[in-house]
Design a protein around this motif. Sequence first.
Motif, PDB file in Angstrom:
ATOM      1  N   LEU A  85      -8.848 -36.712  -5.405  1.00 46.80           N
ATOM      2  CA  LEU A  85      -8.120 -37.961  -5.224  1.00 46.80           C
ATOM      3  C   LEU A  85      -9.057 -39.095  -4.828  1.00 46.80           C
ATOM      4  CD1 LEU A  85      -5.316 -39.348  -5.094  1.00 46.80           C
ATOM      5  CD2 LEU A  85      -5.192 -38.627  -2.707  1.00 46.80           C
ATOM      6  N   ASN A  86      -8.852 -40.259  -5.486  1.00 47.95           N
ATOM      7  CA  ASN A  86      -9.586 -41.478  -5.160  1.00 47.95           C
ATOM      8  C   ASN A  86      -8.625 -42.645  -5.344  1.00 47.95           C
ATOM      9  OD1 ASN A  86     -11.519 -43.384  -4.588  1.00 47.95           O
ATOM     10  ND2 ASN A  86     -12.479 -43.292  -6.602  1.00 47.95           N
ATOM     11  N   GLY A  87      -7.875 -42.977  -4.301  1.00 55.14           N
ATOM     12  CA  GLY A  87      -6.877 -44.049  -4.391  1.00 55.14           C
ATOM     13  C   GLY A  87      -5.686 -43.610  -5.215  1.00 55.14           C
ATOM     14  N   ILE A  88      -5.448 -44.288  -6.342  1.00 53.94           N
ATOM     15  CA  ILE A  88      -4.341 -43.915  -7.238  1.00 53.94           C
ATOM     16  C   ILE A  88      -4.855 -43.204  -8.481  1.00 53.94           C
ATOM     17  CG2 ILE A  88      -2.788 -45.722  -6.437  1.00 53.94           C
ATOM     18  CD1 ILE A  88      -3.556 -47.173  -9.155  1.00 53.94           C
ATOM     19  N   GLU A  89      -6.105 -42.751  -8.417  1.00 55.21           N
ATOM     20  CA  GLU A  89      -6.694 -42.003  -9.518  1.00 55.21           C
ATOM     21  C   GLU A  89      -7.218 -40.674  -9.008  1.00 55.21           C
ATOM     22  OE1 GLU A  89      -8.295 -45.415 -12.531  1.00 55.21           O
ATOM     23  OE2 GLU A  89      -9.719 -44.657 -11.048  1.00 55.21           O
TER      24      GLU A  89
END
Length: 145
Positions: free
Chosen positions: A95-99
């Motif tokens: 997970l990296n923010g909304i991506e």
Amino acid sequence: MKHFLSFLLMIFLLSCNNDGVIRNPYLQEVGFRFDMNLNLPLYSKLTNIGSVVFIQNAGVGLKGVYVIQSGIDQYRAFEASCPNHVPNDCSTTQLNGIEVTCGCEDYTYNLFTGSLTNAPDDGERRYDMLEYRVVRSGNIVLVSN
């Protein structure tokens, strides 16, 4: 006239096909059901649009499930395993923010849509994330397949 209508009905029924969904050959679709109570601190951030929760409980998806509030009272859930190869040691997306990004080949997927955002232009078939059903009832969000 009755035979003509029966003939038309038969032609119509025979011309129907599936919904055009292309199944992912890499990910087995497993059955599960998981309830999240939005009143609990672990899931309370799902009351904000764009917030993501990673569910890594045994039996929930293949390698876990990402749940995002994608709009007012709208939720989406996606399999955490990269959809473009068989699950392995590097295929759990991060997970990296909304991506999320797959560590095997650095493919990136948007959690609002489940779409692969950086597919190479090599003519090969790539898959978007495997999506699960989500239903909200009061403060309970149910994710299932």
